[in-house]
Design an enzyme around this catalytic site. Sequence first.
Site, PDB file in Angstrom:
ATOM      1  N   LYS A  35       0.674  -1.317  -0.035  1.00 13.64           N
ATOM      2  CA  LYS A  35       0.061   0.073  -0.108  1.00 13.64           C
ATOM      3  C   LYS A  35       0.928   1.308   0.014  1.00 13.64           C
ATOM      4  O   LYS A  35       2.030   1.143   0.432  1.00 13.64           O
ATOM      5  CB  LYS A  35      -0.936  -0.095   1.066  1.00 13.64           C
ATOM      6  CG  LYS A  35      -0.330  -0.015   2.580  1.00 13.64           C
ATOM      7  CD  LYS A  35      -1.152  -0.164   3.610  1.00 13.64           C
ATOM      8  CE  LYS A  35      -0.427  -0.265   5.038  1.00 13.64           C
ATOM      9  NZ  LYS A  35      -1.665  -0.295   6.029  1.00 13.64           N
ATOM     10  N   ARG A 131     -10.004  -0.487  15.592  1.00 18.48           N
ATOM     11  CA  ARG A 131      -9.769   0.425  14.409  1.00 18.48           C
ATOM     12  C   ARG A 131     -11.111  -0.221  13.606  1.00 18.48           C
ATOM     13  O   ARG A 131     -12.217  -0.202  13.954  1.00 18.48           O
ATOM     14  CB  ARG A 131      -8.540   0.331  13.698  1.00 18.48           C
ATOM     15  CG  ARG A 131      -8.210   1.463  12.603  1.00 18.48           C
ATOM     16  CD  ARG A 131      -6.959   1.582  12.290  1.00 18.48           C
ATOM     17  NE  ARG A 131      -6.375   0.543  11.615  1.00 18.48           N
ATOM     18  CZ  ARG A 131      -5.078   0.396  11.607  1.00 18.48           C
ATOM     19  NH1 ARG A 131      -4.258   1.396  11.198  1.00 18.48           N
ATOM     20  NH2 ARG A 131      -4.696  -0.727  10.742  1.00 18.48           N
ATOM     21  N   TYR A 257      15.600  30.277   7.297  1.00 14.67           N
ATOM     22  CA  TYR A 257      14.129  31.156   7.668  1.00 14.67           C
ATOM     23  C   TYR A 257      14.217  31.362   9.192  1.00 14.67           C
ATOM     24  O   TYR A 257      14.564  30.165   9.925  1.00 14.67           O
ATOM     25  CB  TYR A 257      13.017  30.483   7.286  1.00 14.67           C
ATOM     26  CG  TYR A 257      12.674  30.677   5.837  1.00 14.67           C
ATOM     27  CD1 TYR A 257      12.510  31.956   5.216  1.00 14.67           C
ATOM     28  CD2 TYR A 257      12.697  29.580   5.032  1.00 14.67           C
ATOM     29  CE1 TYR A 257      12.281  32.170   3.827  1.00 14.67           C
ATOM     30  CE2 TYR A 257      12.435  29.820   3.492  1.00 14.67           C
ATOM     31  CZ  TYR A 257      12.293  31.020   3.161  1.00 14.67           C
ATOM     32  OH  TYR A 257      11.907  31.242   1.690  1.00 14.67           O
ATOM     33  N   MET A 305      11.797  24.714   1.085  1.00 16.09           N
ATOM     34  CA  MET A 305      10.932  23.868   0.160  1.00 16.09           C
ATOM     35  C   MET A 305      11.865  23.049  -0.900  1.00 16.09           C
ATOM     36  O   MET A 305      11.630  21.892  -1.065  1.00 16.09           O
ATOM     37  CB  MET A 305      10.087  24.870  -0.950  1.00 16.09           C
ATOM     38  CG  MET A 305       9.273  23.957  -1.812  1.00 16.09           C
ATOM     39  SD  MET A 305       8.058  24.943  -2.799  1.00 16.09           S
ATOM     40  CE  MET A 305       6.884  25.339  -1.558  1.00 16.09           C
TER      41      MET A 305
END
Length: 364
Positions: A35, A131, A257, A305
Amino acid sequence: MSRLARATIHLDALRHNMAMARAAAPDGRTMAVLKANAYGHGLLPVAHALSDLTDAFAVSCLEEALPLREAGLEQRIVLLEGFFDADEIGVFAARRLDAVIHQPWQIEALAAAAPSQPIDCWLKVDTGMGRLGFSPDETDAAVERLRALPAVGELRWMTHLARADEPDASATATQVETLEQALATDAVSDDQTSIANSAGTLHWPMARAGWIRPGIMLYGASPFADAAIHDRLQPAMTLEARLVSVKTLPAGHGVGYGARFVCPEAMPVGVVSMGYGDGYPRHAPDGTPVVVNGRRTALIGKVSMDMLAVDLRPVPDARVGDPVVLWGADPLATEVAGYCGTISYELFCRLTPRVQRVYRQGDG
């Protein structure tokens, strides 16, 4: 020099890890979990690499199952959440897909359906995960109903272990016992059940009967917090980039940053062609390990990014174009994930399409 953001997938490592799973449960059958694009490693290349070593593939939805059939793979394909809508039942029948049944509405949908051929089903029992699945006291009624339906072919049973990655937890033994008790009245044989995920396969012999479902271990990452528990796993992915800038910054200069990292002295700083746009975690803290030119150093400053910065003091001879390994054999993805407060599964799955996937067999 083009920008490098590459994940090299080592097919021999995948096969080695599958062989480890099979050796742990030599009397069982295997269901390779593919998956989420084979945990970010590439659905079809991984499936083909493992096709002669596994009895079945496990995926989450039709969008993952159908490409396997279209590629000519004939193994049993199990959809771990079953069908999401009654309209999908016809596709399950036509493409010979197994459905995991975990909700009453799915049984009623099968009762109302008239597929072209019966669908093999796995009844999921919730033994403690909380679940998906029927509670143990609902199991007998669900089995009786399914066995009476013409739309249902072979019936098997499944549960999922919630704490198998905790080697000292008693919860796993309790879950196995709960499933055995739930199925006792049906005289279910081991080869009709599936319990063990990767952690169950590696550490819990009582869970290995029937069909094992190796997932993260196939990709060479340990399901345990202590990766050394099973250090014979081979990492199947090496995430690589390169230095695109090398310069010396003065003491007191910020990096990135917000200037989260401030240079404590005049020091060389490298900028690497990898960022959160490639799937590298933006929240990776200062000190997260990377390897530059074969030597370990650390990330500094906030991840951008398209770029991240590294401390080059341990690699004073570093130059633009030098290789950088974000994870692989060193550092392990499990180690990087620990610094980032996550798990290796997420690191693999979040890699974006702009990271080139390259597949290698042997040393090629």
